[in-house]
Structures are given as structure tokens and as C-alpha cells.
Design a protein around this motif. Structure first.
Motif, mmCIF file in Angstrom:
data_model
loop_
_atom_site.group_PDB
_atom_site.id
_atom_site.type_symbol
_atom_site.label_atom_id
_atom_site.label_comp_id
_atom_site.label_asym_id
_atom_site.label_seq_id
_atom_site.Cartn_x
_atom_site.Cartn_y
_atom_site.Cartn_z
ATOM 1 N N LEU A 438 0.833 -1.196 0.000
ATOM 2 C CA LEU A 438 0.000 0.000 0.000
ATOM 3 C C LEU A 438 0.872 1.253 0.000
ATOM 4 O O LEU A 438 1.805 1.376 0.799
ATOM 5 N N GLU A 439 0.553 2.169 -0.904
ATOM 6 C CA GLU A 439 1.288 3.431 -0.975
ATOM 7 C C GLU A 439 0.380 4.646 -0.802
ATOM 8 O O GLU A 439 0.854 5.716 -0.431
ATOM 9 N N GLY A 440 -0.906 4.475 -1.076
ATOM 10 C CA GLY A 440 -1.803 5.616 -0.944
ATOM 11 C C GLY A 440 -3.249 5.189 -1.052
ATOM 12 O O GLY A 440 -3.577 4.038 -1.357
ATOM 13 N N LEU A 441 -4.142 6.150 -0.787
ATOM 14 C CA LEU A 441 -5.578 5.921 -0.877
ATOM 15 C C LEU A 441 -6.207 7.003 -1.735
ATOM 16 O O LEU A 441 -5.754 8.150 -1.734
ATOM 17 N N ARG A 442 -7.250 6.632 -2.438
ATOM 18 C CA ARG A 442 -8.086 7.624 -3.111
ATOM 19 C C ARG A 442 -9.320 7.810 -2.245
ATOM 20 O O ARG A 442 -10.083 6.872 -2.022
ATOM 21 N N LEU A 443 -9.493 9.007 -1.718
ATOM 22 C CA LEU A 443 -10.594 9.301 -0.809
ATOM 23 C C LEU A 443 -11.659 10.121 -1.521
ATOM 24 O O LEU A 443 -11.352 10.988 -2.339
#
Length: 546
Positions: A438-443
């Protein structure tokens, strides 16, 4: 490394002498009893003990001391000895300080002065705390070699931790010894994870059943038929096992992963009756498991019930390993599982930064990281509080306007008081970003989407019952929860007995359901324990022909 230390701290010389006397009288054979007359002196002593790698089992600290209060000392001690049991010694007028200590310093107990007689008011408390501090000595020098970002490695780590099995973790990317051991064993890095036993045997890419068998867990039933079979070792199942075995029923408890269920992963249970300073899910599970086995209950781990058949009046339970057992009575306590995050990228990164439940291994792996928790219930709130002790930042993402409507007030207050935790209202995860981890999230907040860096996301977004194994035998509602008692209808369709189902009885006589798996259950640990105990009472009633 010396014997474990019991450290007493008080600036009142007569009180300190009395504490030291009582501690030595009871514990000197197995522990070092040390004292300090101030917080600063105690902290200096803890630093020296840490340098010597001497274990500290318990700190018994007075609250009212000049220079550094007991709460301040216990808070500071957590950085040096996070596993030590922390006890605050207070006067009757200091109960408010004791409550602050529970919230701020994570104390495990507080004792009121005077504590005479110690046999009644001191030793039972300390005996219990020391028992939960001690962990069973490893039966083997168990070492686990793996890739931190491998789902298979994560599964083995989680299994060992949840079952309270001591092991040494070696990350193949960060630890030269891990690579050296793989070379000596002649195991390729593509065969990770690897478990190395004390006798030198190497288990490459083992399944959990094989690991359990080699480390001494019971994986096969000792007999073919039981008075009582319980499917699921969460709080309801453990309670049923304790009461069933203690009342003379031949009892078998099946658990697909680890005793405790979701409650076993809870970092701190603060609203359980009789534990004013709270206790961890692991501690509660350990106590209940020991009770059940002491009364003679047989527990199989991992051993998942995968199907049912009737041989009236008996129920045949099919087990994942191909075996089966016959039950005069069955209690279904298979519980629920967290719903998965159904967004792009989440499935591929499960165990590689996307987690369901928050254990200590995951928390340590992401120390100093940017962590997100998804969900607005108590489980999410408890996870956020637990992770805040490790992560640099914790963001709690909720779909609603605020936490008040879905979370207990005590948790809301603690989250609002935390400097580490922030709450993202009306926000949901729209996507998970990353390749190998995991490197990031789209919120998504309303119509707006944005990408944020993230090291881990812990998901608590609703529950689905573990009941697919009941297909064609036990009636369930449209969501899969088991129907019991009056919910079956009056009279129940196809009910074969002249008397109606008992309150926790399912559509099949002598088959009961308790805890979260049952329709209409109260999703609290105390109620699950109560239902597990009640189910055994109804089992006796049915087995007696009533």
C-alpha cells in the motif's frame, strides 16, 4: 539477563518499606524487588535496567510524589517497558487521578491505601497481573522468516500472534540472519514464509494446519461423539465451553483461526463488567481458554466447521480437514467477519497494507507511519486508539457527520482528546494505490476525490455472519444471521417437536446459536458471554428430554 523486576515507587519512606516487605514476602523467590523514592530515581533505574536487558514485570507507583507524579512516571515507563503491568497506588481522595491514569497512562489497575491485609487486597490483584504478563515459555525456538509484504507471511504471523505462540520474526529484506538461515537450509526465497523449529526442521510455505500440528496445538478430535460441540471460539463459544465442560458435558470446541474471535483482536475492552481499567482481548481470551481447558473442554485450532448433516437426534459436524464428529447438542458461535473493502486495488493488497482487524504485529510494522482506519463503530475506535501509540498519524474515516451516533461516548471522548488521531467526516475510500504494498488511498468526500499517501489502512465496515456452512440445514434470515426462538415463527415451519423452540434454539432441535451470529443479538462481549452460558442451560433442558 536477571529475574523479572517488580519496582515499587513512593516518596513516603514508611509506605515504601511496607510495600517492599509485602512484595518480598510473596514474590522474592521468582522476582527482583526494587524500590525508588521518587519518579526521577525510578526512571533512571528503568533506563539502567533496559540497558542491561533486564525484564520489568510490574510497576507499583504512588500518585502523589513531588517532581514527577505517578501518572507521569507510568506514562514515561511505557516507552521503555510497554509490556510491564502498571499499577497506581492512590489514597481514597485520588480516585479522580486513578481515572486519569486509566485514560492517559494506560494503567492496568489502581490500588487504594491502605491495602491491609495484603492476602486479600494486594496479592490477588498482583498475582492476576503477573499471570497475564507472563507468556508461556517457548516449547521450541520458533523462528519465522518471511517477507513483510507477503500475504502468506502475514497469515502465519497473525496465526501465531493470535494463538499467543512466542516466535522470533526475521524479515528477509531487513535481516541478514534471515538470508543466512535460508542459505543454510537450502530454501529459495520464493518458498517463503519459512518456519524453523528448534530441532532444525524447516517448514517451507506451510499451511496453518501443519504449523499448528508441529507447535503442539490440538488439531484432531480425540473421539467421534460428544455431548456438546461448539463451532467458534469467540466470547460466546468460550463461555459455552466453560459452562458445558464444568457441568460434566463431554465438550468439543472448534475454531477456524484463533480463540477470541474479533474480541481477541481488540486492543482494549473498557466497558466489560468487573474490569474498571479495562483489559485486552488477548488477556480475556487467555483467561477464558485456560478456564475451558482446565474444566476438560477439548479445543481444536485451526479446525473449521464446513457443513452439517442430521442423524436424528444427533447432528454430524463436518470439519475442513475431512473429518467429522457427532454432537448430541450443537451450539453455533461462529460469529461474524468484517466486510471487505470493495474498491479497486484493495483485494490485491490485503495483508500488504490493507488489514481487517488491528493486531500488534501490524501496529509495530507501521510504527511512525501514516495510518488510516475505516469505520465508525467501537471496533474502529478501539483500533484507532491502539494504533495511535505506534503511528505518527491516524486518520479515522467515517461516512457520517460525526462519531456520536455510532460509537460509545467514552471512545469518542478519548479520540477527541488525542493529538495523533484526526477524523475525516463524510469520507470513504474510493480506491487503494500501490503495487507491492500500500502506498496511498483515493478518498471521496461528497463529489470530490483526492489521493493521499498512506502506509496502512485498517478496515472495520460492517459485519457478515459466518454461516454459509449451515446451508440446507439451519434456517437463516436474508442477511445470513441464524434465526432462533420466536423469530422462527409460531409455530415454526417444519418444527418436529410438540413443544416450541427454546429461546436460543434454531430450526433444528438441539442446535442452538449464541453471540453475534444470531439474529437480534446485542453486539457486545458481555451479552455474547451471557448467551453462551444460557445456551448450555438450554442444552441440558433438551438433553433431559424437556
Amino acid at each position: 539477563m536477571g529475574s523479572p523486576v517488580l519496582l515499587a515507587v513512593d516518596d513516603d519512606a514508611p509506605v515504601l518499606a511496607a510495600v517492599e516487605r509485602d512484595l518480598r514476602d510473596r514474590y522474592a523467590e521468582h522476582y527482583q524487588v526494587l524500590t525508588a523514592s521518587s519518579g526521577n530515581q525510578a526512571l533512571d533505574l528503568l533506563h539502567r535496567l533496559r540497558l542491561r536487558e533486564d525484564p520489568v514485570a510490574l510497576l507499583l507507583v504512588d500518585q502523589r510524589m513531588p517532581g514527577m507524579s505517578g501518572i507521569e512516571l507510568l506514562t514515561a515507563s511505557r516507552r521503555l517497558y510497554p509490556e510491564a503491568r502498571r499499577v497506581l497506588l492512590t489514597a481514597y481522595a485520588d480516585t479522580e487521578a486513578a481515572i486519569r491514569a486509566i485514560n492517559d497512562a494506560d494503567v492496568h489497575h489502581y490500588l487504594l491505601k491502605p491495602w491491609d491485609p495484603p492476602e486479600d487486597r494486594l496479592y490477588p490483584v498482583l498475582d492476576d497481573l503477573l499471570e497475564t504478563w507472563r507468556r508461556p515459555a517457548p516449547a521450541a525456538n520458533l523462528r519465522l522468516i518471511g517477507d513483510r509484504w507477503s500475504p502468506a507471511t502475514h497469515d502465519v504471523r497473525q496465526f501465531l500472534a493470535r494463538n499467543l505462540v512466542p516466535y522470533r520474526w526475521l524479515d528477509v529484506e531487513a535481516d541478514a540472519q534471515a538470508r543466512e538461515l535460508l542459505e543454510i537450509a537450502g530454501v529459495d526465497a520464493g518458498e517463503l514464509p519459512v518456519v524453523v523449529l528448534e530441532d532444525g526442521e524447516v517448514l517451507a510455505r506451510p499451511d496453518l494446519h501443519g504449523v499448528a500440528q508441529r507447535i503442539g496445538l490440538h488439531v484432531r478430535a480425540e473421539r467421534e461423539a460428544y455431548d456438546l460441540v461448539i463451532a467458534g471460539a469467540g466470547p460466546a463459544g468460550l463461555a459455552a465451553a466453560v459452562y458445558g465442560a464444568s457441568e460434566g458435558l463431554a465438550t468439543l470446541l472448534l475454531e477456524c483461526s484463533a480463540p477470541g474471535g474479533q474480541a481477541g483482536t481488540t486492543s482494549r475492552i473498557e466497558n466489560y463488567l468487573g474490569f474498571p481499567v479495562g483489559l485486552s482481548g488477548a488477556d480475556l481470551t487467555l483467561r477464558a481458554r485456560e478456564q475451558a481447558t482446565r474444566f476438560g473442554a477439548e479445543m481444536l485450532v485451526p479446525s473449521e466447521a464446513v457443513g452439517l448433516a442430521r442423524a436424528d437426534p444427533y447432528t454430524i459436524v463436518r470439519i475442513a480437514d475431512g473429518g467429522e464428529v457427532s454432537a448430541s447438542a450443537l451450539v453455533i458461535t461462529s460469529g461474524v467477519t468484517y466486510r471487505t473493502l470493495d474498491v479497486p486495488g484493495a483485494a490485491a493488497l490485503t495483508g500488504m497494507g490493507v488489514y481487517y482487524g488491528a493486531g500488534r504485529a501490524e501496529a509495530v510494522d507501521h510504527s511512525g507511519g501514516r495510518v488510516f482506519v475505516v469505520g465508525g463503530g467501537n471496533s474502529a475506535g478501539q483500533a484507532a486508539m491502539f494504533l495511535s501509540a505506534f503511528a505518527a498519524s491516524v486518520t479515522l474515516l467515517i461516512r457520517g457527520e460525526d462519531l456520536a451516533s455510532t460509537m460509545s461516548r467514552y471512545l469518542v471522548d478519548r479520540i477527541e482528546a488525542s493529538d495523533t488521531i484526526t477524523v475525516g467526516n463524510r469520507t470513504e475510500v474510493a480506491g487503494v494505490l500501490g503495487e507491492r504494498r500500500l502506498e496511498g488511498l483515493r478518498l471521496r468526500t461528497g463529489a470530490e476525490e483526492r489521493e493521499v499517501p498512506a502506509d496502512a489502512v485498517f478496515v472495520f465496515i460492517g459485519q457478515a455472519p459466518r454461516t454459509s456452512w449451515l446451508d440446507g440445514v439451519v434456517r437463516r434470515d436474508e442477511r445470513g444471521f441464524v434465526l432462533t426462538g420466536a423469530d422462527l415463527g409460531q409455530p415454526p415451519e417444519g418444527w418436529p417437536l410438540p413443544v416450541p423452540p427454546l429461546p436460543l434454539e434454531t430450526s433444528v432441535p438441539r442446535v442452538f446459536a449464541a453471540g453475534d451470529v444470531r439474529r437480534g443479538s446485542v453486539k457486545r462481549i458481555a451479552s455474547a458471554v451471557g448467551e453462551g452460558a444460557m445456551a448450555v442451560s438450554f442444552v441440558h433442558e433438551r438433553l433431559a428430554g424437556r
